[in-house]
Design a protein around this motif. Structure first.
Motif, PDB file in Angstrom:
ATOM      1  N   ALA A  16     -45.116  24.740  -0.317  1.00 10.03           N
ATOM      2  CA  ALA A  16     -46.172  24.282  -1.010  1.00 10.03           C
ATOM      3  C   ALA A  16     -46.209  25.489  -2.771  1.00 10.03           C
ATOM      4  O   ALA A  16     -46.324  25.292  -3.690  1.00 10.03           O
ATOM      5  N   LEU A  17     -45.440  26.316  -2.308  1.00  8.97           N
ATOM      6  CA  LEU A  17     -44.930  27.803  -3.464  1.00  8.97           C
ATOM      7  C   LEU A  17     -43.434  27.388  -3.925  1.00  8.97           C
ATOM      8  O   LEU A  17     -43.621  28.417  -4.831  1.00  8.97           O
ATOM      9  N   SER A  18     -43.201  26.769  -3.343  1.00  9.16           N
ATOM     10  CA  SER A  18     -41.274  26.530  -4.199  1.00  9.16           C
ATOM     11  C   SER A  18     -40.940  25.986  -5.001  1.00  9.16           C
ATOM     12  O   SER A  18     -40.237  26.654  -5.551  1.00  9.16           O
ATOM     13  N   GLY A  33     -55.439  29.100 -11.985  1.00 10.52           N
ATOM     14  CA  GLY A  33     -55.299  30.497 -11.730  1.00 10.52           C
ATOM     15  C   GLY A  33     -55.347  30.916 -10.020  1.00 10.52           C
ATOM     16  O   GLY A  33     -55.826  32.057  -9.819  1.00 10.52           O
ATOM     17  N   LEU A  34     -54.988  29.706  -8.988  1.00 10.09           N
ATOM     18  CA  LEU A  34     -55.268  30.467  -8.481  1.00 10.09           C
ATOM     19  C   LEU A  34     -54.072  30.826  -7.739  1.00 10.09           C
ATOM     20  O   LEU A  34     -52.930  30.509  -7.538  1.00 10.09           O
ATOM     21  N   THR A  35     -54.333  32.276  -6.806  1.00 16.30           N
ATOM     22  CA  THR A  35     -53.179  32.707  -6.744  1.00 16.30           C
ATOM     23  C   THR A  35     -51.656  32.409  -6.319  1.00 16.30           C
ATOM     24  O   THR A  35     -52.378  31.303  -4.827  1.00 16.30           O
ATOM     25  N   ARG A  36     -50.760  32.942  -5.876  1.00 14.80           N
ATOM     26  CA  ARG A  36     -50.076  32.504  -4.361  1.00 14.80           C
ATOM     27  C   ARG A  36     -50.223  33.196  -2.345  1.00 14.80           C
ATOM     28  O   ARG A  36     -50.676  31.842  -1.407  1.00 14.80           O
ATOM     29  N   ASN A  37     -51.425  34.206  -2.789  1.00 13.54           N
ATOM     30  CA  ASN A  37     -51.840  34.986  -1.520  1.00 13.54           C
ATOM     31  C   ASN A  37     -52.907  34.099  -1.408  1.00 13.54           C
ATOM     32  O   ASN A  37     -53.856  33.404  -0.114  1.00 13.54           O
ATOM     33  N   VAL A  77     -44.569  25.816 -10.801  1.00 16.04           N
ATOM     34  CA  VAL A  77     -45.828  24.784 -11.736  1.00 16.04           C
ATOM     35  C   VAL A  77     -46.092  23.550 -12.266  1.00 16.04           C
ATOM     36  O   VAL A  77     -46.083  23.145 -12.357  1.00 16.04           O
ATOM     37  N   VAL A  78     -44.885  23.760 -13.410  1.00 18.99           N
ATOM     38  CA  VAL A  78     -44.947  22.607 -14.191  1.00 18.99           C
ATOM     39  C   VAL A  78     -44.160  21.529 -13.459  1.00 18.99           C
ATOM     40  O   VAL A  78     -44.546  20.388 -14.198  1.00 18.99           O
ATOM     41  N   GLU A  79     -43.126  21.872 -12.297  1.00 18.03           N
ATOM     42  CA  GLU A  79     -42.186  20.434 -11.708  1.00 18.03           C
ATOM     43  C   GLU A  79     -44.187  20.102 -10.800  1.00 18.03           C
ATOM     44  O   GLU A  79     -43.319  18.770 -10.475  1.00 18.03           O
ATOM     45  N   ALA A  80     -44.341  20.893 -10.190  1.00 18.17           N
ATOM     46  CA  ALA A  80     -45.855  20.083  -9.685  1.00 18.17           C
ATOM     47  C   ALA A  80     -46.602  19.153 -10.214  1.00 18.17           C
ATOM     48  O   ALA A  80     -46.963  18.707  -9.918  1.00 18.17           O
ATOM     49  N   GLU A 112     -48.400  15.318   0.146  1.00 16.01           N
ATOM     50  CA  GLU A 112     -48.648  14.162  -0.936  1.00 16.01           C
ATOM     51  C   GLU A 112     -49.683  15.454  -1.618  1.00 16.01           C
ATOM     52  O   GLU A 112     -50.505  14.761  -2.448  1.00 16.01           O
ATOM     53  N   ARG A 113     -50.292  16.768  -1.600  1.00 18.94           N
ATOM     54  CA  ARG A 113     -50.646  17.291  -2.696  1.00 18.94           C
ATOM     55  C   ARG A 113     -50.336  18.086  -3.438  1.00 18.94           C
ATOM     56  O   ARG A 113     -50.994  19.212  -3.726  1.00 18.94           O
ATOM     57  N   THR A 114     -48.815  17.634  -3.937  1.00 18.63           N
ATOM     58  CA  THR A 114     -48.401  18.454  -4.751  1.00 18.63           C
ATOM     59  C   THR A 114     -49.235  19.055  -6.286  1.00 18.63           C
ATOM     60  O   THR A 114     -48.951  19.591  -6.572  1.00 18.63           O
ATOM     61  N   ARG A 115     -49.326  18.180  -6.838  1.00 20.60           N
ATOM     62  CA  ARG A 115     -50.139  18.075  -7.744  1.00 20.60           C
ATOM     63  C   ARG A 115     -51.312  18.199  -7.953  1.00 20.60           C
ATOM     64  O   ARG A 115     -51.392  19.131  -8.687  1.00 20.60           O
TER      65      ARG A 115
END
Length: 828
Positions: A816-818, A738-742, A821-824, A726-729
């Protein structure tokens, strides 16, 4: 619509995977339980009549008094009787080849000597035919290394163990004689002597060929000539044997079904929440269907069809997992030496029940979300909203929740004063439903409260997690309350078990005033044991706890050296005067009878004087049936004179002056070596024995409820995973700025932890409240019980919940990380 629904299921199979997992686990629990019990029931039916294969008629006592041994000879002389033999089942003990008692409760039975009545399955040797011969079960013989023809020492209640010649081994596995310990078979006279029995439990009769059973039954009634004797036919004997064999199984099944019900209810919460989220995320597509002509009924039926397909597939997988679970349960029970009859029995009714239950549960859980989905207006297809807006709880729901929660708390609080066990259960159920109804307000508030200190320490990452968790109050409330059920019940048993153990230990301290205790194993102490112990110079005090009810008064044996250690208080007189001819009277009885110090008291026709009046709150002895406080305590010697045949199950022992505990123990053990039905313990071991059942029950309950907790944690992972979709975008925007993967992983982990912690805290609070009400009720009914919080175990529950939440966040974070960013950012 059907084709569209099936395509949607294929396209969104991963979304429904965790929901299906909840159904799989719930159905597996149901199927596994039914398969195990069906196998045990089949084995019980096979073995129920194993010892009545040759019994045509039976003579039974119509009350509690046994049948006198002389009656067997009278029955044998009746015309038409081919053979008759008395049967007796009691408790005994066995000394192993090393001279030590064989562990486990031993069943001692009288075996018929008449060939026409012998129904035992002989493994080796033969059945006993004469006095002094014995047969044992084959596993005990193999374990102890006994040899046929060798002497075996067997003990009972009448005296030390005696030698008998082992003449054979028998198979009693899966029968009522298989209780996990040795089986000892003797001829009737030896069995009566060892058990101290006054007669037989029944007389088995074989009918002479050509004799009508009905006519013989009439002649037997005329012969015994007593209203206290009942004649039963072969079919009635077999029917009652089967009924006895399966009665405990049915009770066991009902107990397991309670835990099954808990797991199913939790699974229902998870499924309902999953469908609510999935259907909310299809708002635009549902609106488009409505726009092109789909009716509300079609949309509703399509959602139900989807739930039926998911439920049926998950149920089928659950049945397969249930078979594996049943096999694992049987293997575990066999490793723990639990008697287990029968094999794996998979019936059509079990499979059908499991399939219908899983499918029906899934469809029922989807009803409300599906109905809400039909309320989407066609105009919603023209908006940019991808989901329905989050809604809080309505005013009616909140008011109802407050009322129900208040009623539950009131019931728990008033259970003790009303002395009603049912109020504890009702209060717990009402409190839970109050939490469910009030959850959309209560759960988000607790999330903010728990997250506030973490946000101050760890900053914006935790702040984002808190905001995500509380954005949909109903969703997080449903997720958390699924955990409340399992963790609440586990907490209730953990707190209740610790409180009960503490109460038992305090009762032992108040009732047992000596260093050592000797207890009977499944029966009263042998008659001569106390006398032999008292004769040892190493022992100063030997007191056998005995009591009997006569004239509505409980008469207890007391030792002058011990009464001062266990009495709660002396109201009048001097307890040191207790001795021959003197008694102690409890306050309630003294008030009721008008007795005081110096009053004459008559017990069993003998006159005594009241030496002292004592308080009533002395812990009652086990087995007491007198009214509370109506107690007279006699000196041991006077009690033995008045009630010579009365035995007790426990003896208190103290070393003599100047004798060490080790010396006293060694002296006691030299005597007990001849008594396999008695066990020596110090106070600590005695407490551990009494509380061991509580620990075993707690372990079993925790294991059974663990599946409900696992299903609820699946719900946490499910909610988090669907929320990520639901929160993909939104997640893409966070990563873009700037939110890192970790930090993304940390945010989702904190969100899962917050949901889990709130459910765990509410569950622990609810469980503690139920236990507190239970302990207050026990204290009111009698006993020193109060709530003891096992902080270590409760902390472990929270720790395991947090760890499980971290694991539940792994897959959602990976998802969520798969996506790039552009696609999300382009996600719709």
């Amino acid at each position: 619509m059907i084709r569209l629904t099936l395509r949607t299921l294929r396209a969104e199979a991963l979304r429904m995977l965790l929901s299906a997992l909840a159904v799989v686990l719930g159905v597996a629990f149901v199927a596994g339980t039914l398969i195990v019990v069906d196998g045990m029931r089949a084995g019980a039916y096979q073995r129920a009549g194993a010892f009545d294969r040759h019994t045509d008629l039976g003579v039974y006592p119509d009350g509690t008094k046994p049948l006198p041994a002389r009656l067997v000879d009278e029955v044998r002389r009746v015309d038409g009787v081919a053979a008759a033999a008395g049967e007796l089942l009691g408790a005994g003990g066995l000394l192993g080849a090393d001279g030590r008692p064989v562990l486990g409760y031993a069943v001692l039975a009288a075996i018929p000597t008449e060939p026409a009545l012998r129904s035992y399955d002989v493994v080796a040797g033969r059945l006993p035919e004469h006095a002094g011969e014995v047969v044992l079960d084959a596993p005990t013989v193999a374990q102890e290394g006994f040899a046929l023809g060798a002497p075996v020492r067997v003990g009972g209640t009448d005296g030390p163990a005696r030698p008998y010649t082992l003449v054979g081994t028998v198979d009693v596995a899966g029968s009522v004689r298989d209780v996990g310990g040795p089986f000892i078979g003797l001829v009737g006279a030896d069995a009566l002597a060892l058990t101290g029995g006054r007669g037989y439990d029944r007389i088995m009769v074989a009918v002479r060929p050509g004799t009508a059973q009905a006519a013989l039954a009439d002649r037997l009634r005329a012969t015994v000539g007593s209203a206290d004797v009942e004649i039963k036919g072969r079919q009635q004997i077999l029917d009652e044997a089967v009924e006895d064999a399966v009665r405990n199984l049915n009770q066991f099944l009902m107990l397991l079904l309670i835990f099954v019900g808990v797991a199913v209810v939790v699974a229902g919460f998870v499924i309902a929440n999953t469908f609510a989220i999935v259907l909310a995320q299809r708002t635009r597509r549902t609106a488009l269907l409505r726009l092109v002509g789909a009716t509300r009924g079609q949309v509703f039926r399509a959602a139900l069809l989807e739930s039926a397909v998911v439920g049926s597939v998950a149920s089928a997988l659950g049945v397969l997992l249930g078979v594996a679970l049943a096999a694992g349960m049987r293997f575990l029970m066999s490793r723990l030496d639990v008697p287990l009859a029968g094999g794996m029995t998979i019936t059509g009714s079990t499979v059908l029940t499991s399939l219908l239950l899983g499918t029906g549960l899934t469809v029922a859980a989807a009803l409300l979300p599906a109905w809400r989905g039909t309320r989407v207006a066609p105009v919603a297809a023209l908006t940019d909203a991808a989901v329905q807006p989050a809604r809080g709880a309505g005013r009616t729901r909140l008011v109802l929740g407050a009322v129900v929660l208040g009623a539950g708390v009131a019931a728990l609080t008033g259970a003790a004063s009303a002395a009603q066990v049912l109020l504890v259960a009702v209060g717990g159920v009402l409190a839970f439903f109050g939490i469910v109804l009030f959850g959309p307000v209560l759960v988000p508030a607790l999330v903010r409260l728990i997250g506030w200190p973490a946000r101050r320490v760890f900053g914006m990452t935790v702040g984002l997690a808190v905001a995500n968790a509380v954005r949909n109050p109903r969703r997080i409330a449903a997720t958390a309350t699924a955990l409340v059920i399992g963790i609440g019940l586990v907490s209730a048993f953990v707190v209740g078990a610790r409180s009960t153990k503490d109460g038992i230990e305090r009762s032992v301290d108040a009732e047992i005033g000596t260093d050592f205790v000797v207890s009977g194993i499944g029966q009263d102490l042998p008659a001569a044991l106390t006398g032999e112990l008292a004769a040892l110079p190493e022992l100063g005090v030997v007191h056998e706890q005995r009591s009997v009810v006569t004239d509505d008064i409980e008469v207890r044996a007391a030792h002058p050296a011990l009464v001062g250690r266990t009495l709660s208080g002396v109201l009048a007189g001097d307890i040191d005067r207790l001795g021959p001819g003197q008694v102690l009277v409890h306050q309630e009885l003294a008030r009721a009878r008008g007795w005081q110090v110096g009053s004459a008291v008559t017990i069993e026709g003998r006159a005594f004087r009241v030496a002292a009046v004592v308080a009533d709150d002395t812990p009652a002895m086990v087995g007491s049936t007198a009214a509370e406080g109506h107690v007279v305590e006699l000196d041991d010697r006077d009690f033995a004179v008045l009630f010579p045949r009365q035995r007790g199950f426990l003896a208190e022992i103290d070393p003599a002056g100047g004798v060490s505990a080790a010396q006293a123990r060694a002296a006691i053990e030299t005597v007990l070596a001849r008594y396999p039905t008695a066990n020596l313990m110090d106070q600590g071991a005695y407490k551990k024995m009494l509380t061991g059942t509580v620990d075993m029950l707690l372990a079993s309950v925790t294991a059974l409820l663990g599946l409900a907790v696992v299903i609820a944690l699946v719900g946490v992972a499910n909610t988090l995973s669907l929320s990520v979709v639901e929160r993909t975008r939104e997640n893409g925007v966070l990563r873009a700025v700037g939110l890192t993967r970790n930090r993304m992983r940390a945010m989702l982990a904190v969100e899962a932890i917050l949901m889990t912690l709130v459910g765990a805290v509410l569950g622990i609070g609810l469980g503690t409240g139920v236990s507190a009400a239970g302990m207050a009720l026990l204290a009111r009914l009698g006993g020193d019980f109060h709530v003891v919080l096992p902080f270590g175990q409760l902390g472990l529950i929270l720790g395991v919940a947090v760890l499980a939440a971290l694991l539940a966040s792994v897959l959602p974070a990976r998802r969520a990380l798969s996506r790039p960013v552009v696609e999300a950012l382009a996600d719709q």
